[in-house]
Write a protein that holds these residues in place. Structure first.
Motif, short mmCIF file in Angstrom:
data_model
loop_
_atom_site.label_atom_id
_atom_site.label_comp_id
_atom_site.label_asym_id
_atom_site.label_seq_id
_atom_site.Cartn_x
_atom_site.Cartn_y
_atom_site.Cartn_z
N ALA A 38 0.84 -1.20 0.00
CA ALA A 38 0.00 0.00 0.00
C ALA A 38 0.88 1.25 0.00
CB ALA A 38 -0.93 -0.01 1.20
N GLY A 39 2.02 1.18 0.71
CA GLY A 39 2.97 2.29 0.65
C GLY A 39 3.50 2.51 -0.74
N HIS A 40 3.75 1.40 -1.46
CA HIS A 40 4.18 1.54 -2.86
C HIS A 40 3.11 2.22 -3.70
CE1 HIS A 40 8.04 -0.16 -3.52
NE2 HIS A 40 7.77 -1.24 -2.82
N TYR A 41 1.85 1.85 -3.47
CA TYR A 41 0.76 2.48 -4.24
C TYR A 41 0.72 3.98 -3.97
CZ TYR A 41 -1.20 -2.02 -5.56
OH TYR A 41 -1.39 -3.25 -6.10
N ILE A 42 0.94 4.37 -2.70
CA ILE A 42 0.92 5.80 -2.40
C ILE A 42 2.11 6.49 -3.09
CG2 ILE A 42 1.16 7.47 -0.54
CD1 ILE A 42 -0.45 5.58 1.18
N LEU A 43 3.26 5.80 -3.11
CA LEU A 43 4.42 6.35 -3.82
C LEU A 43 4.12 6.55 -5.29
CD1 LEU A 43 7.79 4.68 -2.89
CD2 LEU A 43 7.19 7.05 -2.84
N PHE A 47 -6.38 5.85 -4.39
CA PHE A 47 -7.58 5.01 -4.34
C PHE A 47 -7.21 3.54 -4.22
CE2 PHE A 47 -10.69 2.51 -6.80
CZ PHE A 47 -11.77 2.68 -5.98
N LEU A 48 -6.24 3.11 -5.02
CA LEU A 48 -5.83 1.71 -4.96
C LEU A 48 -5.22 1.37 -3.61
CD1 LEU A 48 -4.35 0.56 -8.31
CD2 LEU A 48 -6.46 -0.04 -7.22
N ALA A 49 -4.48 2.32 -3.02
CA ALA A 49 -3.88 2.05 -1.71
C ALA A 49 -4.96 1.80 -0.68
CB ALA A 49 -3.00 3.23 -1.30
N VAL A 50 -5.99 2.64 -0.68
CA VAL A 50 -7.06 2.47 0.31
C VAL A 50 -7.81 1.17 0.06
CG1 VAL A 50 -9.21 3.45 1.11
CG2 VAL A 50 -7.28 4.92 0.72
#
Lengths: 109, 163
Positions: free
Chosen positions: B40-45, B50-53
Motif C-alpha cells: 500500500a505504501g508503494h501504491y501511495i508512492l 484510491f488503490l492504496a485504500v
C-alpha cells in the motif's frame, strides 16, 4: 503536491519491474515449496499482488487510468477466488481431516 | 523518494520470504499482512491513493481476516510439520531462482519505455478511476457482480455438510 508527484516519476520503471519479478518468483517458489494448502493460497495472493504492483507502476508511468481499473478487477477476482478456495480447504479438512495438498493427488488422473 | 522505494521493497521481499519459509500458519498470515501494508505504501508512492485504500480494505481487512478465520476455525494454529521431501524443496528453490533469473534477463533486453501520455497527477484519485470505471469499463464492472454471485453460491455449495 505537484512537486511531490513529479518526484515520484524519478524512480525508474526498471526498479518496479525487478521488484515485481522478484515477488512473483518468491510466490511461485512458495507454491512449489509448501504442502499446506492455506500457505499455497497465500503464495497465490503474493503472485497476484506482484502483478498488481507492476500494472499500477505502468499505469502511473504512462498516466493512463485503465491499468489501475484493471488492478481493481484483479482484486475482485482475487476476492472471489479466495472465498471459493478457502471453502474448498474447509471441505477438504472435513472430509480427509488434513490440509496436506498431497492427499489431493487423485485429481491427477 | 528513492530511499522510500528501497525501504518498502526490502520490507516486502523480507516478509514474502518469511511467508514462504515460516512454518506457523498464523505467522504466515501476519507476514503477508505486513507485505501488503508495504505494498500500500508503494501504491501511495505511485500516486494511486484510491488503490492504496482499496488494497488495505480488501486485502488486509477482508481477505487476510478470512484466512485467519479459516485457520482458527480448523484449529491449524499450531505449527504442523507437513513438509515435502528435501529433493522437492531444493528443486523448488532452484526453480524459483532460475525463473527469477530468466525473467530478469528477459526484461533487461527490452527497449527503453517511453511515457505514453504527458504526466497527470489526477489519474490515481477517486475521480480519475471512477470516470474510467463507469465509462469505458462499465460492462465488465457489472459482469463482475455475476462473478461474485457465482463465487458466493459456490462457497455455500462447498460449505454444505452433505455436499
Amino acid at each position: 503536491m505537484k512537486e511531490l508527484s513529479s518526484a515520484i516519476q524519478l524512480i525508474p520503471l526498471e526498479n518496479y519491474i525487478f521488484l515485481s519479478v522478484a515477488l512473483f518468483s518468491i510466490g511461485m517458489m512458495g507454491v512449489l515449496f509448501r504442502r499446506n494448502t492455506i500457505a499455497i493460497l497465500m503464495c497465490l495472493e503474493l503472485m497476484f499482488n506482484s502483478v498488481n504492483l507492476l500494472l499500477t507502476a505502468f499505469s502511473a508511468y504512462h498516466s493512463d487510468p485503465s491499468g489501475q481499473v484493471f488492478v481493481f478487477f484483479i482484486m475482485i477476482v482475487a476476492a472471489a477466488e479466495v472465498a471459493v478456495g478457502l471453502s474448498i480447504v474447509v471441505m477438504m479438512k472435513r472430509n480427509v481431516d488434513s490440509i496436506d495438498i498431497n492427499l489431493l493427488n487423485r485429481l491427477k488422473w | 523518494m528513492i530511499f522510500l522505494f528501497y525501504l518498502l521493497s526490502a520490507i516486502m521481499i523480507f516478509c514474502a520470504l518469511l511467508v514462504v519459509f515460516s512454518k506457523n500458519p498464523i505467522n504466515n498470515v501476519i507476514y503477508l499482512i505486513l507485505c501488503f501494508i508495504a505494498m500500500a505504501g508503494h501504491y501511495i508512492l505511485l500516486n494511486a491513493q484510491f488503490l492504496a485504500v482499496v488494497h488495505i480494505i480488501v486485502y488486509t481487512g477482508a481477505i487476510m481476516v478470512l484466512f485467519l478465520f479459516v485457520i482458527m476455525l480448523l484449529n491449524l494454529n499450531k505449527a504442523i510439520i507437513i513438509r515435502k521431501s528435501t529433493v522437492t524443496r531444493i528443486s523448488a528453490v532452484v526453480t524459483g531462482g532460475i525463473f527469477f533469473l530468466v525473467l530478469l534477463a528477459a526484461t533487461r533486453q527490452t527497449f527503453e519505455i517511453k511515457a505514453k501520455y504527458p504526466f497527470n497527477s489526477e489519474i490515481g484519485l477517486v475521480s480519475g478511476i471512477g470516470k474510467t470505471l463507469f465509462g469505458e469499463f462499465l460492462l465488465p464492472f457489472e459482469i463482475s457482480s455475476i462473478l461474485f454471485i457465482s463465487a458466493m453460491v459456490g462457497a455455500m455449495m462447498f460449505g454444505k455438510k452433505d455436499a
